[in-house]
Scaffold this active site. Structure first.
Site, PDB file in Angstrom:
ATOM      1  N   CYS A 158     -27.551  -9.598 -16.784  1.00  0.00           N
ATOM      2  CA  CYS A 158     -26.926  -9.360 -18.087  1.00  0.00           C
ATOM      3  C   CYS A 158     -27.838  -9.854 -19.219  1.00  0.00           C
ATOM      4  CB  CYS A 158     -25.579 -10.059 -18.171  1.00  0.00           C
ATOM      5  SG  CYS A 158     -24.852  -9.988 -19.824  1.00  0.00           S
ATOM      6  N   GLY A 178       0.793  -1.230   0.000  1.00  0.00           N
ATOM      7  CA  GLY A 178       0.000   0.000   0.000  1.00  0.00           C
ATOM      8  C   GLY A 178       0.820   1.271   0.000  1.00  0.00           C
ATOM      9  N   CYS A 190     -18.417 -12.890 -19.957  1.00  0.00           N
ATOM     10  CA  CYS A 190     -19.783 -12.949 -20.478  1.00  0.00           C
ATOM     11  C   CYS A 190     -19.902 -13.968 -21.613  1.00  0.00           C
ATOM     12  CB  CYS A 190     -20.160 -11.557 -20.974  1.00  0.00           C
ATOM     13  SG  CYS A 190     -21.858 -11.396 -21.510  1.00  0.00           S
TER      14      CYS A 190
END
Lengths: 192, 385, 279
Positions: C239, C30, C270
């Site tokens: 979707c 970080g 997808c």
């Protein structure tokens, strides 16, 4: 003078990726993944890491003399200046593990620049995952066990004292032959 | 049935083809070469080299052609080329005192040792577009310009006698006159032998040393420097009128000591513009009254940039001198972080990239938010008494 | 002028410097490591940080996937893939599972990552405190001393005004309990994927010249308050192509009346779900 990497581009890339995997997964033992002939008193893993990372901008401290053939080899291939004081070193190589007592004199960085710290590479007599050293912290799913042959328990205890200074700290890489394993500053070490 | 949009790859390939075609233009019009750009658009080449931070006329000329004259794009091309070049060492600091000048003016003194030389400048041209093509001068029999003489490596001793400044001989600086009279602090120590910080290898940190600030300004966008310097003149950081101590344009010699040779050799010369801007200082607790100077040095002939740079060099010393930093042109972080046009042009224009994922997140947020606040509004408000 | 560029464009010395920075970034999760960022042949703001990371990571055996907004086919992803095809001649894939390095802008793939994978993020503004304190000198101090009070004040002001935390993307996270970090402009929907992830995540900001990282199995906690916990985006729709209702959806306007439909932003995921469904 021994030659360095067979291929500067691909060997240094390979070594870096192995080291990155080690640094991201403390306690995971990695092979350097290439063949390298290093001078007598440097393990190939230490030689490979230093060839892959050093250049004229990275002072190196070592318990090996400045005019030893090991340091000359590293300087010839990387141009890295020799640091006489541990504090000034961005990288350090400790080959005599018996003499390693603490990380105190190396540079832990500053609060605003903790990255300007020393990365310490330490020779061992062997590394494996069947030891009493228990590691926890970022990069480790639950815990990881390690044996670092030749490394004194007192050194690991002393290192634990420095954890409270995080993000300051010294990142450790232990090497033996072609193998390396890292204990970065975020890793907690317990000896069971 | 909806099918996810495809065709990014074909679109990119076509766009690259279109760029090539529009760059070439109609085929019956002759192509321009880099030589023509170098010599007939020389000031454009100068600017690209200055902001591209690489003195390479041929590469800069090629970059201008390749970007259809879009200067910031050409600068970007040169910078990307520059990153890949191996560095083999640092030259000695150039001695601009030994500049072979083609132009030298001072606004502060009427006459200066070594003389004022107007040289080639647009300052006194009338900006009337010359629609008529100028007849080409006969190629032989005319006296070559001072610059052409300096420029050609075959300058003969005769030409030098004919009034040319001797090659790389010391020409006094106007500011030294003030320094010698104790009216201006002495020049800072020379950097010879010292390690030079390098802005292109270490990320910028503020407060930055003067050497890093000057490196940043020398590479900075001409327009940004000009506008910021102008703001100083309009009172946003300067409380009085500055004076042009000296502006000189010419060639300086570059020397380098190869480690294997051990002695200094000349490796060529570069054209630069150097500027000293003088400001009055009425003194404060730790400074005696006198004059201070701001410094500018850029590749090529670019007086607008060198002058802007010298104004900013001065104003960026504000914090060090205990002057309150009130305006953008005095603020190191503001000026130095926003001067680079390769950075700023990239980031402003990255808004052309798709951001629909982030925008979708915003849409979801705002829709839910408005839905919730509408619900709340429907709750009957109790009438106040 | 003919010129031979090095493997993956960058010279070896630049790669060394970037590699050293990556290792430090991994050791201090970080923390933004400043590095001597180089000018790349692609513009700043278009992925130069990510490209420099990828160029320093890549070897001959790597298989690279590049996505932008979750899609392999967006123009900038195509352009970056072209760059590496040309300069490194490595294998390029669209299949998330095959990739060893995934360079991304604004998304984390829906397909779960594996421990062998490296995620490389393109970061425009690495400093999570930039819009609270733009001065580098000041925000560096805030990180040094963990003085993150102003960040929480800002979140609290959001709640006071809007009764919620009003950040939808680039939602700040707390890494390993120490540094507040920008996860790059990924939608907050993707934030949980960083927490205790088995892969390593490396972030590169070219223009701002910083590199930071999250090692595998590291705590990455989105900032919130006990009474106002971190919440994810939700859609009422699923979707329109593959039917997934667990993915981040893009909104497509299909006609002049503004009729909307929703499809997965991760196009590779997808199409794979849809293929499976057909079988």
């Amino acid at each position: 003078m021994l030659k360095g990497f067979a291929s500067e581009v691909f060997d240094s890339q390979k070594v870096f990726r192995q080291l990155l995997a080690a640094m991201a997964n403390p306690g995971r033992i990695m092979d350097i993944g290439i063949d390298l002939e290093s001078p007598e008193f440097i393990h190939p893993a230490a030689g490979a890491i230093l060839l892959a990372l050093l250049d004229f901008e990275t002072p190196l401290w070592s318990d090996l003399e400045n005019d030893s053939k090991e340091i000359q080899w590293l300087r010839f291939h990387t141009g890295a200046p020799y640091a006489y004081a541990k504090r000034n070193a961005l990288f350090a190589l400790q080959t005599d593990y018996d003499a390693l007592e603490s990380v105190d004199q190396f540079n832990p960085g500053t609060l605003e620049a903790p990255h300007q710290s020393t990365t310490l590479i330490v020779h061992t007599r062997g590394v494996d995952n069947n030891g009493r050293i228990r590691l926890t912290g970022p990069g480790i799913q639950t815990d990881k066990f390690l044996k670092l042959k030749g490394i004194k328990e007192s050194f690991l205890h002393q290192r634990t004292q420095t954890l409270k200074d995080y993000p300051l700290g010294v990142d450790l890489i232990f090497v033996w032959d072609h193998y390396l394993v890292s204990i970065p500053r975020t890793t907690s070490v317990e000896i069971l | 049935m909806y099918v996810a949009v495809k065709g990014g790859e074909a679109a990119v390939a076509n766009s690259r083809k279109l760029v090539k075609r529009s760059r070439r233009g109609p085929l019956h019009i002759p192509k321009i070469g880099t030589d023509q750009v170098d010599h007939q658009l020389g000031l454009a080449v100068d600017r690209v080299m200055a902001e591209g931070a690489l003195y390479d006329r041929k590469a800069a000329a090629q970059a201008i052609l390749q970007s259809q004259g879009d200067m910031v794009e050409a600068i970007f091309l040169l910078r990307a080329f520059r990153t890949t070049l191996k560095r083999f060492g640092n030259s000695k600091p150039v001695n601009t005192g030994k500049m072979q000048v083609i132009r030298r003016v001072s606004g502060a003194f009427k006459d200066i040792p070594g003389g004022q030389i107007l040289g080639p400048t647009y300052d006194y041209t009338h900006r009337l577009i010359e629609f008529e093509d100028e007849p080409e001068p006969p190629s032989r029999g005319i006296q070559p310009s001072r610059e052409a003489q300096i420029d050609s490596d075959s300058t003969s001793p005769d030409q030098e006698l004919a009034g040319l400044a001797p090659r790389f001989q010391q020409l006094p600086w106007v500011v030294d006159i003030l320094r010698n009279q104790g009216l201006m602090p002495p020049a800072s120590e020379t950097l010879i032998g010292e390690a030079v910080e390098d802005l292109t290898r270490e990320p910028l940190k503020v407060p930055a040393s003067r050497s890093i600030r000057l490196q940043n300004l020398a590479r900075g966008d001409e327009g940004f420097l000009l506008g910021t310097a102008y703001s100083l003149q309009r009172g946003f950081g300067l409380d009085r009128h500055p004076f042009l101590g000296e502006l000189r344009v010419g060639y300086v010699e570059l020397t380098y000591t190869p480690p294997e040779l051990g002695f200094e050799i000349s490796i060529g010369r570069v054209k630069v513009t150097e500027c000293f801007m003088i400001n009055r200082n009425d003194g404060s607790e730790n400074r005696s009254p006198g004059f201070e100077n701001g410094y500018g040095l850029v590749f090529g002939q670019n007086e607008r940039k060198a002058m802007s740079m010298s104004l900013l060099d001065r104003s960026l010393q504000s914090a060090e001198e205990g002057v309150e930093v009130k305006y953008p042109a005095q603020d190191q972080e503001f000026v130095l972080s926003h001067s680079d046009n390769v950075e700023s042009s990239g980031f402003v224009q990255h808004l052309k990239l798709p951001h629909y994922v982030d925008f979708q997140s915003e849409l979801v947020f705002i829709r839910n938010y408005t839905k919730d606040s509408q619900k709340k509004r429907k709750v009957p408000v109790e009438s106040s008494v | 002028m003919s010129l031979q560029y090095n493997f993956a464009y960058l010279d070896e010395q630049s790669k060394k410097m970037i590699r050293r920075s990556i290792l430090k970034a991994m050791a201090i999760p970080g923390f933004q490591v400043p590095f001597g960022g180089r000018e790349m042949p692609l513009p700043y703001g278009w992925g130069t940080g990510g490209i420099q990371l990828t160029a320093s990571l890549l070897g001959k055996e790597d298989c690279l996937k590049v996505i932008d907004q979750g899609s392999d086919d967006t123009t900038n992803a195509v352009s970056i893939k072209d760059f590496f095809k040309k300069t490194a001649r490595i294998e390029i894939t669209e299949n998330t599972e095959d990739a060893t390095i995934i360079q991304t802008r604004h998304r984390i793939p829906e397909t779960p990552l594996t421990p062998q994978q490296i995620m490389v993020y393109q970061v425009p503004i690495p400093e999570p405190l930039q819009f609270i304190e733009p001065k580098r000198q000041e925000n560096a101090k805030m990180h040094a001393f963990s003085e993150y009070g102003t960040m929480y004040v800002k979140l609290y002001e959001d709640i006071a005004r809007h009764e919620r935390i009003a950040m939808a993307f680039d939602y700040p996270v707390h890494v390993n309990g120490r540094y507040i970090m920008s996860p790059s402009p990924i939608p907050k929907f993707d934030n949980p994927k960083l927490h205790q992830s088995c892969a390593m995540h490396i972030f590169g900001a070219g223009r701002e010249k910083r590199i930071y990282a999250v090692p595998p199995y590291t705590d990455v906690v989105s900032l919130d308050f006990e009474d106002y916990p971190f919440e994810l985006e939700e859609w009422d729709e699923s979707c329109a192509i593959c039917g997934s209702d667990q993915t981040f959806l893009d909104e497509i306007i299909t006609d002049d009346e503004g009729t909307r439909m929703f499809v997965c932003s991760d196009t590779e995921f997808c199409s794979r779900v849809r293929q499976k469904g057909k079988r």
